[in-house]
Design a protein around this motif. Structure first.
Motif, PDB file in Angstrom:
ATOM      1  N   TYR A  26       0.720  -1.185   0.001  1.00 14.51           N
ATOM      2  CA  TYR A  26      -0.010  -0.005   0.134  1.00 14.51           C
ATOM      3  C   TYR A  26       0.889   1.367   0.077  1.00 14.51           C
ATOM      4  O   TYR A  26       0.492   2.070   0.824  1.00 14.51           O
ATOM      5  CB  TYR A  26      -1.012   0.013   1.032  1.00 14.51           C
ATOM      6  N   ASN A  54      -7.078  -2.826  -9.683  1.00 12.79           N
ATOM      7  CA  ASN A  54      -8.197  -1.795  -9.444  1.00 12.79           C
ATOM      8  C   ASN A  54      -7.719  -0.354  -9.583  1.00 12.79           C
ATOM      9  O   ASN A  54      -8.547   0.583  -9.255  1.00 12.79           O
ATOM     10  CB  ASN A  54      -8.863  -2.152  -8.156  1.00 12.79           C
ATOM     11  N   LYS A  96      -7.037   6.233  -4.515  1.00  9.80           N
ATOM     12  CA  LYS A  96      -6.337   4.962  -3.984  1.00  9.80           C
ATOM     13  C   LYS A  96      -7.174   4.389  -3.148  1.00  9.80           C
ATOM     14  O   LYS A  96      -7.285   3.324  -3.357  1.00  9.80           O
ATOM     15  CB  LYS A  96      -4.861   5.302  -3.838  1.00  9.80           C
ATOM     16  N   PHE A  97      -7.630   5.295  -2.238  1.00  9.60           N
ATOM     17  CA  PHE A  97      -8.364   4.604  -1.179  1.00  9.60           C
ATOM     18  C   PHE A  97      -9.834   4.164  -1.685  1.00  9.60           C
ATOM     19  O   PHE A  97     -10.102   3.132  -1.125  1.00  9.60           O
ATOM     20  CB  PHE A  97      -8.519   6.036  -0.020  1.00  9.60           C
ATOM     21  N   ALA A 146     -10.019   2.897  -4.665  1.00  7.46           N
ATOM     22  CA  ALA A 146      -9.652   1.576  -5.315  1.00  7.46           C
ATOM     23  C   ALA A 146      -9.342   0.543  -4.413  1.00  7.46           C
ATOM     24  O   ALA A 146      -9.798  -0.641  -4.587  1.00  7.46           O
ATOM     25  CB  ALA A 146      -8.297   1.739  -6.130  1.00  7.46           C
ATOM     26  N   PHE A 147      -8.979   0.928  -2.978  1.00  7.76           N
ATOM     27  CA  PHE A 147      -8.819  -0.077  -2.009  1.00  7.76           C
ATOM     28  C   PHE A 147     -10.131  -0.574  -1.499  1.00  7.76           C
ATOM     29  O   PHE A 147     -10.292  -1.828  -1.331  1.00  7.76           O
ATOM     30  CB  PHE A 147      -7.983   0.673  -0.780  1.00  7.76           C
ATOM     31  N   LYS A 169     -12.744  -0.875  -3.369  1.00 13.94           N
ATOM     32  CA  LYS A 169     -13.372  -1.304  -4.499  1.00 13.94           C
ATOM     33  C   LYS A 169     -12.543  -2.849  -4.470  1.00 13.94           C
ATOM     34  O   LYS A 169     -13.339  -3.850  -4.889  1.00 13.94           O
ATOM     35  CB  LYS A 169     -12.778  -0.821  -5.749  1.00 13.94           C
ATOM     36  N   THR A 170     -11.225  -2.926  -4.096  1.00 15.90           N
ATOM     37  CA  THR A 170     -10.690  -4.337  -4.113  1.00 15.90           C
ATOM     38  C   THR A 170     -11.489  -5.202  -3.111  1.00 15.90           C
ATOM     39  O   THR A 170     -11.757  -6.367  -3.067  1.00 15.90           O
ATOM     40  CB  THR A 170      -9.189  -4.149  -3.793  1.00 15.90           C
TER      41      THR A 170
END
Lengths: 308, 803
Positions: A20, A132, B733-734, B736-737, B739-740
């Motif tokens: 991350y 993603n 990005k958060f 996308a996190f 979403k994953t």
């Protein structure tokens, strides 16, 4: 298969793998920190990354003097008394057995011998996150070009799998090496510290001629290779060394005039002293940089200069 | 952005919005607010007046007396009226639930609230009247001595293998009443339905007797509701006559609204908001309430908003102001609790959840302008209540998602994120229709439920690590030395992990069966003796069935009863350590382990370190993750085989509330390396505090290994450091996190604390500087300064993920 076997046999020294990572390139990434650096910057925030060989970071303040480390050390590098434990750095082979037995986790090993496969297995655990977010892998250091073969294989493997690839480098390498690496790299973070070569030499142990030449070549190459590749210049702001307005303006001029329009992005990194304690833990306390970060006000001034 | 910037500065009070202004003023009253005996006196009087009448009618008449006689006021500046106490920020009291503790605390003089001397006499009189009539005491008498003794050995009074004190004395209601129906047809429409049902029902037997009494009671309650609203119309009118300028106009408008609703259908957005608040308050004054949630507020309010915007009778800003006013109202409800409940619900939470976003029945995105407005209102008025939950699906409006992420960044602890796919699958698998499943909402902290159709939820709160201790000691609780479990063998009798697991499962099954039996008793007893009245008028099909939501009145009974396992991850980590060292490597002996646990690893630091080094859940290690997954599978299989009242089965909902703190206090050192007395892991899949060292993606990958679909409410807390959410790019990005976790790994729920450790530490030292600091506890957010110190410490030890 033949190719894979060849990859398996290659190993490198890794001192950290950070998942991350969101400030080291596009999307969600995993940053692999390779040990070893061609320079010896006096302010280095990761002093444990400078040498390629594994090293023990030892936090004396949490040591309870239990003596386990001295008992297990195969080379007798840990000498134990009632008052302290001392590591004989010359004797220490960096095997890490003492780290395993320390009951209070006062010891950390920096530098683990890993195969390309081992690194990739770890990196691929987060493949769904990369997919993603259009993220991927970032190689950092030290400087990844110090382990050029290992770095190259990691990047090539990542591209095969379809990951976005990035490296963070100071650019101190011969052009053929750098060129072979960027062939498999989508995003290049390129450090430029100071345009005054003699100052550069004094502060980092190396002059900047090769670095600036490589930067220009990279910019040109990038223009040829096309849009997919991104190059971002990073300038770490070191108090009293390169953080004067004149120094910053010189770098800005260089980027604008010599690197041209394809390198649009420039990032100024404020100094931080989070790595200070590591010097003590490596028994290099005398080398502690002992500096304070720039003030908010000063950083605002720098920011306005860059915007202009 | 740092949490500090969310503190509202007093110096710029001139630029505050209406909601901010009111909240500033009320928040400062929090510590000095007193207890109001208004309701307690009225309910006592009502019960004295109705001695000998049918219980349900007594309940209705008490409700009627309270809402038509309690003293009311209209707060300055407010646009919505109706309050949770007869004075601003005061505590009201429900003596019919439990009074004995009040009597005891009055004696000892250690009351946490400010009470005037003359009130103490009144309180003692109230205690005297209720002490043998209150719900908890009469329940304890009802179950008899044998069951009481069994429970006392296992619950809070003994080993604490499960919790059983709380449920008997708390009001229930993790469900979502049909406020939109009152907006559409008014209480008059509902009274018409009651009358129709009454006219169809002939008094012939016990069932029809009960039904007729129930319907008559409902009618009394609804009629009282209409009068309650009209009291505010009269008061507003009176105040308007004495006022001038802007406020006069506002009061006249309030008088107009309250003269119209609740009797008649809402004409506009303002009416709709006031209807929602009034209905909520009517339930509150009846049975108090915990977890009563509002449902899809963006969906059912949007038509009113749209209409008003189109005909120019409201501006966007005015609508937003009403939402702000609503937030302030919901945050001024206080909890006059017993110590136990206060501890369990650290932070005066109310679990009033509003659901936003999600999909329409046809699968298209449901986000509308009202969804954005709720987010904006929460951004402006940073109150902890009501909490917000966003339903995520792959087609969620990206601008809305970004707006939600921005609100997450403020560090309020909400909105929580909920996954449509796994939730809808769960509901359909349990016989819910497609249309109802697509319309699911989140109630309480994390329970997906069907609005105005699913019955309230009752948890059997089971302390799994305690059961593990008992399993390792052949049925004996090592802390107390009492034998309360089955004799399934000592740790050294087990040759394989499977044998140990088998014994553990037997013990879990044993304790769960006692816990659920107790809970069944509580539910059915309460349904008969202390029914939820007004709320039953707002549920399908209570009127038609002639039964309340506690009983068999609600359309869906699925998921109304469940096990709330605490400490699953601690148990999983413990099994992983034992698997590795006891059964695979044979490097630790079972006697050696038991001895070390007994002394809390004192003098056994090397063994402790070794256990801590064993694989821990939350680090993306299959070895331990699959153990945790399998424990869940076992729990689901076990619970789904246990019958629950009113025709359903038990489910598993690991949402911990803050029981992980209380449960942990009674659990000794564990094979996972967790020390005695320390809080257990929270929620469903949060790693043991501070044991996750591979970053947030590793935690998510571990959590993703659990099959979330069959689990009811898989609460998952993550703490982010503000540095990871600074820029728009970080927030992308958060997202996308998230979403994953949902799209790829099929998780169900996730929520975030965004705060840096330094801020929390400073807040612990200097609470006065951080009165506005909000953190996420379990299924809810709370003001930091109101949290129990243990819970504060527990939050501090949860790993913060920076970047």
């Amino acid at each position: 298969m033949e190719k894979n076997d060849q990859i398996k046999s290659s190993t490198g020294s890794v001192f950290n793998i950070q998942r991350y990572s969101i400030h080291d390139g596009p999307g969600i990434r995993t940053t692999v920190f390779l040990k070893g650096c061609p320079m010896e910057c006096f302010w280095c925030q990761n002093p444990e990354s400078q040498a390629i060989k594994p090293e023990i970071l030892f936090n004396k303040s949490s040591c309870t003097l239990c003596g386990y480390c001295a008992n297990v050390c195969p080379t007798g590098a840990n000498s134990f008394s009632e008052k302290s434990v001392i590591i004989d750095r010359a004797k220490c082979a960096g095997c890490g057995i003492c780290v395993e037995v320390c009951p209070v986790n006062a010891r950390v090993i920096s530098g683990k011998e890993m195969t390309v496969e081992e690194v990739m297995d770890l990196v691929l655990k987060d493949k769904a996150f990369y997919d993603n977010s259009n993220g991927g892998i970032t190689l950092s250091g030290g400087d990844p070009i110090m382990q050029k073969e290992f770095a190259l294989q990691l990047l090539r493997r990542s591209k095969e799998i379809g990951l976005n690839t990035a490296i963070e480098t100071c650019g101190y390498a011969t052009w053929p090496i750098l060129k072979s690496i960027i062939e498999y790299t989508d995003f290049i973070f390129y450090d430029i510290k100071c345009l005054d070569s003699s100052k550069h030499l004094k502060a980092t142990g190396k002059d900047n001629i090769l670095i600036l030449e490589n930067a220009k070549k990279l910019a040109k190459e990038k223009a040829i290779l096309g849009k997919e590749k991104t190059m971002k210049i990073r300038v770490p702001m070191i108090p009293g060394f390169n953080d004067s307005i004149e120094d910053v303006q010189a770098v800005l001029r260089f980027v604008k005039e010599e690197l041209g329009p394809t390198v649009s992005d420039l990032e100024i990194l404020r100094y931080n002293n989070l790595g200070e304690a590591k010097y003590d833990r490596l028994d290099r306390g005398k080398e502690r940089p002992g500096m304070e970060p720039q003030s908010n006000e000063y950083m605002e001034i720098i920011k306005t200069i860059i915007k202009a | 952005m740092n949490i500090r910037s969310s503190h509202l500065g007093k110096e710029n009070s001139k630029s505050l919005t209406r909601g901010q202004r009111i909240w500033e003023r009320l928040r400062d009253l929090r510590d000095t607010a007193e207890i109001s005996l208004n309701r307690a006196l009225l309910v006592t009087e009502a019960y004295k007046e109705t001695e000998g009448q049918p219980k349900i009618l007594r309940r209705a008449k008490a409700h009627e007396k309270i809402v038509t006689e309690l003293s009311i006021y209209i707060d300055d500046d407010q646009l919505l009226v109706g309050d949770f106490a007869s004075k601003p920020m005061a505590y009201e009291w429900w003596p019919e639930l439990t009074v004995r503790w009040v009597g005891e605390v009055l004696e000892s003089g250690g009351f946490p609230y400010r009470i005037e001397p003359d009130k103490i006499t009144q309180m003692k009189e109230i205690v005297e009247y209720w002490k043998d009539r209150e719900a908890k005491e009469s329940f304890m008498t009802y179950i008899g001595e044998d069951m009481r003794n069994t429970l006392n050995a296992m619950n809070e009074n003994g080993s604490l293998a499960f919790f059983a004190e709380v449920e008997a004395q708390t009001e229930k209601g993790w469900h979502v009443p049909n406020y939109p129906k009152v907006m559409k047809i008014g209480l008059t429409g509902i009274i018409t339905e009651i009358d129709e049902e009454l006219s169809k029902t002939e008094l012939l037997d016990n069932d029809s007797y009960a039904k007729i009494n129930f319907l008559r009671a409902l009618k009394i309650s609804c009629q009282a509701g209409i009068r309650y609203a009209k009291r505010y119309a009269a008061l507003a009118k009176e105040l308007a006559e004495k006022s001038e300028g802007q406020r006069k106009k506002e009061l006249e408008r309030i008088a107009d609204t309250c003269g119209w609703v609740l009797e008649k259908p809402a004409r506009n957005f303002r009416d709709a908001m006031q209807t929602m608040l009034f209905c909520h308050l009517l339930i509150f004054w009846d049975v108090r309430l915990s977890g009563i949630s509002f449902g899809r507020v963006d969906q059912f309010l949007y038509p009113y908003y749209k209409q008003d915007i189109e005909n120019g009778t409201i501006t966007r800003e005015e609508a937003l102001e009403l939402l702000e006013c609503f937030r302030v109202k919901l945050s001024s409800m206080r909890q006059f609790d017993s110590k136990i409940t206060k501890e369990a619900r650290s932070g005066e939470t109310q679990f009033h959840n509003c659901t936003l976003g999600g999909q329409l029945t046809d699968g298209t995105d449901a986000v509308n302008e009202m969804s954005f407005l709720w987010i904006e209102a929460a951004e402006r008025v940073r109150t902890p209540h009501p909490t917000l939950t966003v339903r995520w699906h792959p087609g969620l409006n990206p601008d809305f998602a970004m707006k939600v992420a921005e609100l997450n960044r403020l560090g309020l602890g909400f909105p929580a994120w909920y996954c449509d796919e796994t939730s809808i699958s769960y509901l359909k698998n349990r016989g819910v229709t497609h249309e109802d499943a697509m319309n699911y909402v989140v109630s309480g902290c994390v329970l997906h439920t069907i609005p105005h159709k699913s019955a309230s939820a009752w948890p059997a709160i089971v302390n799994l690590p305690k059961i593990l201790e008992i399993t390792m000691n052949n049925g004996v609780d090592p802390r107390l030395g009492t034998k309360i479990g089955l004799e399934t063998g000592h740790l050294y009798d087990f040759k394989t992990l499977d044998e140990l697991l088998e014994a553990f499962k037997k013990q879990v099954s044993f304790f769960t069966n006692i816990s659920k039996s107790y809970l069944n008793h509580v539910r059915v007893f309460r349904a008969h003796e202390l029914p939820n009245l007004f709320i039953s008028a707002l549920f399908d099909d209570c009127i038609q069935r002639g039964d309340g939501v506690f009983g068999g009145g609600a359309y869906y009974q699925q998921s109304s009863m469940y096990m709330l396992p605490v400490g699953v991850v601690d148990v999983g980590d413990s099994f992983a350590a034992m698997k590795k060292y006891l059964f695979e490597e044979c490097s630790i002996g079972s006697e050696e382990l038991l001895k070390a646990l007994k002394v809390n690893f004192e003098g056994k630091e090397d063994l402790h370190k070794k256990l801590l080094d064993a694989p821990k859940f939350g680090n993306d290690i299959e070895y331990v993750d699959y153990i945790v997954r399998d424990i869940y599978s076992f729990l689901i299989e076990l619970m789904n085989s246990i019958k629950a009242p009113y025709g359903s089965v038990y489910e598993v909902a690991p949402h911990s509330l803050s029981f992980h703190g209380a449960a942990g206090r009674r659990v000794g050192a564990l094979p996972s390396g967790r020390l005695a007395g320390v809080a257990l892991s929270d929620g469903a899949c949060s790693p043991s505090q501070g044991r996750d060292v591979n970053g947030p993606t590793a935690v998510i990958n571990s959590a993703g290994r659990i099959d979330h679909t069959p689990i009811y409410g898989t609460l998952f807390n993550m703490k982010f450091h503000p540095s990871a959410l600074e820029t728009k790019d970080d927030l992308e990005k958060f997202l996308a996190f998230i979403k994953t976790y949902f799209g790829t790994l099929k998780g169900k729920h996730i929520q975030f604390n965004v705060v840096d450790r330094e801020t929390l530490l400073d807040a612990q030292k200097h609470p006065e500087r951080h009165r506005n600091l909000i953190v996420r506890v379990a299924g809810y957010s709370a003001l930091w300064v109101e949290l129990d110190e243990k819970i504060q410490n527990e939050i501090l030890t949860r790993t913060a993920h920076g970047a």
